[in-house]
Design a protein around this motif. Structure first.
Motif, PDB file in Angstrom:
ATOM      1  N   CYS A 130      -2.770  -0.734   6.587  1.00  0.00           N
ATOM      2  CA  CYS A 130      -3.429  -1.406   5.464  1.00  0.00           C
ATOM      3  C   CYS A 130      -2.712  -2.721   5.142  1.00  0.00           C
ATOM      4  O   CYS A 130      -1.486  -2.748   5.012  1.00  0.00           O
ATOM      5  CB  CYS A 130      -3.423  -0.489   4.242  1.00  0.00           C
ATOM      6  SG  CYS A 130      -4.230  -1.203   2.795  1.00  0.00           S
ATOM      7  N   CYS A 182       0.834  -1.197   0.000  1.00  0.00           N
ATOM      8  CA  CYS A 182       0.000   0.000   0.000  1.00  0.00           C
ATOM      9  C   CYS A 182       0.871   1.251   0.000  1.00  0.00           C
ATOM     10  O   CYS A 182       1.852   1.342   0.743  1.00  0.00           O
ATOM     11  CB  CYS A 182      -0.909  -0.012   1.231  1.00  0.00           C
ATOM     12  SG  CYS A 182      -1.919   1.475   1.394  1.00  0.00           S
ATOM     13  N   ASN A 242       0.076   4.057   1.185  1.00  0.00           N
ATOM     14  CA  ASN A 242      -0.140   4.797   2.426  1.00  0.00           C
ATOM     15  C   ASN A 242       0.316   4.048   3.674  1.00  0.00           C
ATOM     16  O   ASN A 242       0.153   4.548   4.771  1.00  0.00           O
ATOM     17  CB  ASN A 242      -1.633   5.117   2.585  1.00  0.00           C
ATOM     18  CG  ASN A 242      -2.155   5.881   1.400  1.00  0.00           C
ATOM     19  OD1 ASN A 242      -1.531   6.807   0.915  1.00  0.00           O
ATOM     20  ND2 ASN A 242      -3.305   5.465   0.898  1.00  0.00           N
ATOM     21  N   LYS A 243       0.855   2.842   3.505  1.00  0.00           N
ATOM     22  CA  LYS A 243       1.184   2.004   4.667  1.00  0.00           C
ATOM     23  C   LYS A 243       2.216   2.682   5.572  1.00  0.00           C
ATOM     24  O   LYS A 243       3.289   3.067   5.144  1.00  0.00           O
ATOM     25  CB  LYS A 243       1.703   0.648   4.234  1.00  0.00           C
ATOM     26  CG  LYS A 243       1.870  -0.308   5.388  1.00  0.00           C
ATOM     27  CD  LYS A 243       2.151  -1.701   4.889  1.00  0.00           C
ATOM     28  CE  LYS A 243       2.248  -2.656   6.040  1.00  0.00           C
ATOM     29  NZ  LYS A 243       1.077  -3.453   6.212  1.00  0.00           N
ATOM     30  N   ASN A 273       0.304   4.798  11.177  1.00  0.00           N
ATOM     31  CA  ASN A 273      -1.073   5.287  11.284  1.00  0.00           C
ATOM     32  C   ASN A 273      -2.031   4.603  10.321  1.00  0.00           C
ATOM     33  O   ASN A 273      -3.237   4.720  10.447  1.00  0.00           O
ATOM     34  CB  ASN A 273      -1.119   6.800  11.056  1.00  0.00           C
ATOM     35  CG  ASN A 273      -0.312   7.552  12.086  1.00  0.00           C
ATOM     36  OD1 ASN A 273      -0.260   7.151  13.250  1.00  0.00           O
ATOM     37  ND2 ASN A 273       0.332   8.623  11.672  1.00  0.00           N
ATOM     38  N   CYS A 274      -1.484   3.922   9.320  1.00  0.00           N
ATOM     39  CA  CYS A 274      -2.314   3.249   8.318  1.00  0.00           C
ATOM     40  C   CYS A 274      -1.828   1.807   8.149  1.00  0.00           C
ATOM     41  O   CYS A 274      -0.965   1.538   7.317  1.00  0.00           O
ATOM     42  CB  CYS A 274      -2.244   3.991   6.983  1.00  0.00           C
ATOM     43  SG  CYS A 274      -3.203   3.216   5.671  1.00  0.00           S
ATOM     44  N   HIS A 308      -6.863  -3.639  -0.131  1.00  0.00           N
ATOM     45  CA  HIS A 308      -6.715  -2.375   0.603  1.00  0.00           C
ATOM     46  C   HIS A 308      -7.860  -2.208   1.604  1.00  0.00           C
ATOM     47  O   HIS A 308      -9.005  -2.546   1.303  1.00  0.00           O
ATOM     48  CB  HIS A 308      -6.761  -1.182  -0.356  1.00  0.00           C
ATOM     49  CG  HIS A 308      -5.470  -0.901  -1.043  1.00  0.00           C
ATOM     50  ND1 HIS A 308      -4.461  -0.189  -0.462  1.00  0.00           N
ATOM     51  CD2 HIS A 308      -5.035  -1.232  -2.276  1.00  0.00           C
ATOM     52  CE1 HIS A 308      -3.452  -0.075  -1.305  1.00  0.00           C
ATOM     53  NE2 HIS A 308      -3.779  -0.703  -2.412  1.00  0.00           N
ATOM     54  N   CYS A 312      -7.537   0.867   3.449  1.00  0.00           N
ATOM     55  CA  CYS A 312      -7.420   2.314   3.678  1.00  0.00           C
ATOM     56  C   CYS A 312      -8.293   3.066   2.667  1.00  0.00           C
ATOM     57  O   CYS A 312      -8.704   2.523   1.646  1.00  0.00           O
ATOM     58  CB  CYS A 312      -5.972   2.759   3.554  1.00  0.00           C
ATOM     59  SG  CYS A 312      -5.240   2.451   1.936  1.00  0.00           S
TER      60      CYS A 312
END
Length: 126
Positions: free
Chosen positions: A61, A52, A54-55, A58-59, A85, A87
């Motif tokens: 995923c 991911c 955004n991993k 805080n994330c 995913h 997120c």
């Protein structure tokens, strides 16, 4: 072999591909369908790993995929799949950052050959 990934399919452990490019295209098509993106963690002649975009802490995923070149079959196989995913993508647009000319050409050529095949089958039946 799943060298031509069909949009709508899920990626899964054990899925086979003819080439590394076929793996890359499958990941791109799969993630464009769900309006997500990814980052390449590792790309070698015998391994391709993505996760991911955004991993982070805080994330968390779970999206993660690892494919390797099998020495036995000379094909690419998905060996690890973390799942889809979870997120949210806050920057969804009509364009996708991973869409490139190679992916478009692969899809167009694939559709062209399917058209020719269907046309030939119709001629045989008639």
């Amino acid at each position: 072999m799943s060298s031509n990934f069909n949009v709508g399919l899920e990626l899964y452990v054990g899925m086979d591909f003819d080439s590394k490019d076929a793996v890359k295209n499958a990941v791109k098509q799969y993630l464009m369908k769900v309006h997500q993106s990814f980052k390449v963690v590792e790309s070698k002649w015998n391994k391709y790993v993505v996760c991911c975009l955004n991993k982070n802490v805080n994330c968390p995923c779970p999206f993660y995929m690892r494919a390797i070149l099998s020495k036995k079959t000379d094909s690419w196989k998905v060996t690890q799949w973390g799942g889809p995913h979870t997120c949210l993508n806050m920057t969804m647009t009509q364009d996708h950052e991973k869409l490139d000319s190679y992916l478009i050409a692969t899809c167009v050529v694939g559709m062209y050959f399917m058209f020719i095949l269907c046309y030939c089958l119709v001629l045989i039946v008639i």
